[in-house]
Design a protein around this motif. Sequence first.
Motif, PDB file in Angstrom:
ATOM      1  N   GLU A  81      -0.910  29.259  53.878  1.00 23.95           N
ATOM      2  CA  GLU A  81      -0.900  28.220  52.850  1.00 23.95           C
ATOM      3  C   GLU A  81      -0.183  26.949  53.324  1.00 23.95           C
ATOM      4  N   ASN A  82       0.927  27.107  54.030  1.00 23.43           N
ATOM      5  CA  ASN A  82       1.701  25.944  54.496  1.00 23.43           C
ATOM      6  C   ASN A  82       2.159  26.026  55.949  1.00 23.43           C
ATOM      7  N   LYS A  85       0.894  23.665  58.883  1.00 21.08           N
ATOM      8  CA  LYS A  85       0.871  22.227  58.655  1.00 21.08           C
ATOM      9  C   LYS A  85       1.774  21.513  59.660  1.00 21.08           C
ATOM     10  N   HIS A 118      -5.197  26.101  58.990  1.00 21.64           N
ATOM     11  CA  HIS A 118      -5.065  25.008  58.005  1.00 21.64           C
ATOM     12  C   HIS A 118      -3.700  24.352  58.169  1.00 21.64           C
ATOM     13  N   TRP A 122      -3.396  15.923  58.573  1.00 23.60           N
ATOM     14  CA  TRP A 122      -3.359  15.693  57.122  1.00 23.60           C
ATOM     15  C   TRP A 122      -2.344  14.588  56.846  1.00 23.60           C
ATOM     16  N   ALA A 125       2.570  16.496  54.211  1.00 24.09           N
ATOM     17  CA  ALA A 125       3.333  17.494  54.980  1.00 24.09           C
ATOM     18  C   ALA A 125       3.534  17.058  56.429  1.00 24.09           C
ATOM     19  N   ASN A 164      -8.038  17.089  57.172  1.00 26.30           N
ATOM     20  CA  ASN A 164      -7.949  17.444  55.754  1.00 26.30           C
ATOM     21  C   ASN A 164      -7.798  16.182  54.900  1.00 26.30           C
ATOM     22  N   GLU A 165      -8.665  16.037  53.915  1.00 28.56           N
ATOM     23  CA  GLU A 165      -8.479  15.030  52.854  1.00 28.56           C
ATOM     24  C   GLU A 165      -8.379  13.585  53.359  1.00 28.56           C
ATOM     25  N   GLN A 241     -12.707  22.489  48.860  1.00 32.54           N
ATOM     26  CA  GLN A 241     -11.506  23.164  48.364  1.00 32.54           C
ATOM     27  C   GLN A 241     -11.766  23.847  47.023  1.00 32.54           C
ATOM     28  N   HIS A 243     -10.737  23.128  43.812  1.00 35.46           N
ATOM     29  CA  HIS A 243      -9.658  23.246  42.818  1.00 35.46           C
ATOM     30  C   HIS A 243     -10.217  22.717  41.494  1.00 35.46           C
ATOM     31  N   GLU A 273     -10.415  26.738  49.004  1.00 38.76           N
ATOM     32  CA  GLU A 273      -9.137  26.836  48.273  1.00 38.76           C
ATOM     33  C   GLU A 273      -9.383  27.081  46.788  1.00 38.76           C
ATOM     34  N   TRP A 303      -7.054  30.331  46.531  1.00 38.71           N
ATOM     35  CA  TRP A 303      -5.805  29.719  46.979  1.00 38.71           C
ATOM     36  C   TRP A 303      -4.587  30.462  46.427  1.00 38.71           C
ATOM     37  N   TRP A 311       0.060  27.399  43.633  1.00 44.74           N
ATOM     38  CA  TRP A 311       0.710  26.075  43.629  1.00 44.74           C
ATOM     39  C   TRP A 311       0.662  25.465  42.226  1.00 44.74           C
TER      40      TRP A 311
HETATM   41  O1  G3I Z   1       9.761  26.422  51.144  1.00 45.77           O
HETATM   42  C1  G3I Z   1      10.462  25.339  50.536  1.00 45.77           C
HETATM   43  C2  G3I Z   1      11.741  25.821  49.907  1.00 45.77           C
HETATM   44  O2  G3I Z   1      12.573  26.296  50.935  1.00 45.77           O
HETATM   45  C3  G3I Z   1      12.383  24.666  49.146  1.00 45.77           C
HETATM   46  O3  G3I Z   1      13.524  25.114  48.486  1.00 45.77           O
HETATM   47  C4  G3I Z   1      11.416  24.093  48.119  1.00 45.77           C
HETATM   48  C5  G3I Z   1      11.981  22.887  47.371  1.00 45.77           C
HETATM   49  O4  G3I Z   1      10.997  21.918  47.118  1.00 45.77           O
HETATM   50  O5  G3I Z   1      10.262  23.671  48.799  1.00 45.77           O
HETATM   51  C6  G3I Z   1       9.580  24.723  49.471  1.00 45.77           C
HETATM   52  O6  G3I Z   1       8.452  24.214  50.139  1.00 45.77           O
HETATM   53  C7  G3I Z   1       7.371  23.865  49.292  1.00 45.77           C
HETATM   54  C8  G3I Z   1       6.177  24.700  49.711  1.00 45.77           C
HETATM   55  O7  G3I Z   1       5.032  24.296  49.003  1.00 45.77           O
HETATM   56  C9  G3I Z   1       6.381  26.191  49.486  1.00 45.77           C
HETATM   57  O8  G3I Z   1       6.525  26.467  48.120  1.00 45.77           O
HETATM   58  C10 G3I Z   1       7.090  22.392  49.472  1.00 45.77           C
HETATM   59  O9  G3I Z   1       8.140  21.629  48.945  1.00 45.77           O
HETATM   60  C11 G3I Z   1       5.786  22.034  48.766  1.00 45.77           C
HETATM   61  O10 G3I Z   1       5.452  20.695  49.101  1.00 45.77           O
HETATM   62  C12 G3I Z   1       4.683  22.943  49.244  1.00 45.77           C
HETATM   63  O11 G3I Z   1       3.514  22.633  48.514  1.00 45.77           O
HETATM   64  C13 G3I Z   1       2.292  22.998  49.129  1.00 45.77           C
HETATM   65  C14 G3I Z   1       1.387  21.771  49.174  1.00 45.77           C
HETATM   66  O12 G3I Z   1       0.106  22.140  49.654  1.00 45.77           O
HETATM   67  C15 G3I Z   1       1.948  20.687  50.098  1.00 45.77           C
HETATM   68  O13 G3I Z   1       1.951  21.099  51.426  1.00 45.77           O
HETATM   69  C16 G3I Z   1       1.658  24.110  48.317  1.00 45.77           C
HETATM   70  O14 G3I Z   1       2.430  25.307  48.455  1.00 45.77           O
HETATM   71  C17 G3I Z   1       0.234  24.373  48.807  1.00 45.77           C
HETATM   72  O15 G3I Z   1      -0.414  25.270  47.929  1.00 45.77           O
HETATM   73  C18 G3I Z   1      -0.545  23.080  48.833  1.00 45.77           C
HETATM   74  O16 G3I Z   1      -1.824  23.363  49.338  1.00 45.77           O
HETATM   75  C19 G3I Z   1      -2.723  22.264  49.378  1.00 45.77           C
HETATM   76  C20 G3I Z   1      -3.562  22.410  50.618  1.00 45.77           C
HETATM   77  O17 G3I Z   1      -2.732  22.522  51.777  1.00 45.77           O
HETATM   78  C21 G3I Z   1      -4.533  21.245  50.778  1.00 45.77           C
HETATM   79  N1  G3I Z   1      -5.335  21.074  49.580  1.00 45.77           N
HETATM   80  C22 G3I Z   1      -4.591  20.999  48.331  1.00 45.77           C
HETATM   81  C23 G3I Z   1      -3.671  22.186  48.170  1.00 45.77           C
HETATM   82  C24 G3I Z   1      -2.962  22.165  46.837  1.00 45.77           C
HETATM   83  O18 G3I Z   1      -2.096  21.062  46.745  1.00 45.77           O
END
Ligand code: G3I
Length: 348
Positions: A81-82, A85, A118, A122, A125, A164-165, A241, A243, A273, A303, A311
């Motif tokens: 998922e992340n 990146k 993935h 992008w 991130a 991506n995007e 994706q 969503h 996704e 997703w 998310w």
């Molecule tokens: O792991 C840290 C944690 O240690 C910290 O305390 C916390 C505080 O903000 O953040 C945590 O990381 C977060 C991570 O998700 C895990 O939960 C990031 O801030 C957050 O930005 C991240 O969001 C992800 C997002 O992409 C941005 O990268 C989502 O999980 C993920 O589902 C989402 O996925 C995206 C696809 O990659 C691309 N398409 C859209 C999709 C949904 O937004």
Amino acid sequence: MEFRKVLGLTTGLLGLLAGLAVAEIPQANATPGPPGNKPGTLAGAAAHSGRYFGTAVTASKLGDPAYTTIANREFDMVTPENEMKLDATEPRQGQFVFTAADRIVDWAVENGKRVRGHTLLWHAAQPGWLQSLSSSALRQAMTDHINGVMSHYKGRIYAWDVVNEAFADGTGARRNSNFQRTGDDWIEAAFRAARAADPAAKLCYNDYNIENWASAKTQSVYAMVADFRARGVPIDCVGFQAHFGSGNPYDGSDLRTTLRNFAALGVDVQITELDIQAAPPATYAAVVNDCLAVPRCAGITVWGVRDPDSWRSGETPLLFDGNGDKKPAYTAVLHALRHGHHSHHGHG
Ligand code: G3I
């Protein structure tokens, strides 16, 4: 003679031991091998038409048996998922970190699953060092990143979301990003570098809000893919994706039209996704049927596993609830995969 006797005794003993093992630990013996062979699962049902059924996976949850039991049982494709990146894999320029991503890839391979990578480039991130670069230094860093990540995983990734995007909502223009400011040709440069880095991986362009055929964004992505195909820029697949929700409603059979039109360009299409606000069973089934109707739709990825893993957990958009129980949407998806009017997807 002597040999045959020994052999007979040995096989007899083995049979006895096997019988004991089965009697004592039926669970372990009831579920060997990859889920693609099991009829009562999403992956097993999708495999009937040569397709995969995948999920996004988070490394931090691989120690949770409630999570891994479902992920392992139901899915045969995994998308980190992340963990792949830019900020995760190259936190400092030239210093690659694959610890968390490796955990997922190792888990997937151990359990007979394939992996979607993935994502390589992008606008989100991004680590700080990358955000502060521009022009030729940034372009070089983009290529170096592709080479660094793809060479580490060479031969182990089914398909990469190379870019991506890259398009904006509404107008269908290119999204204004640091990558875009290096020049319009950044996307094709990325695909060419990716092909050289791992010729075995399928190379995808992945985006959201490109499910509806008439939207300007869909048309722009379509024009780019058509242009790439015409000029020999290496691209093998487009990821939708999907969503869905009030912000991006699922619109009847329109997704099917979009998938068909992209596939006609000579690329695979994938639902990458999938999640749907409130998880209406009929909409989930309709999305599955759209994929099944298009021979070049290779598979579907949701997703996340359970609603709290999502998310957008507040919208309960997934197939399993917080207890790990199957939701009505799960049953609808399984039924569609088994009984839908489907075309076969050829492996390749
Ligand atoms: O792991 C840290 C944690 O240690 C910290 O305390 C916390 C505080 O903000 O953040 C945590 O990381 C977060 C991570 O998700 C895990 O939960 C990031 O801030 C957050 O930005 C991240 O969001 C992800 C997002 O992409 C941005 O990268 C989502 O999980 C993920 O589902 C989402 O996925 C995206 C696809 O990659 C691309 N398409 C859209 C999709 C949904 O937004």
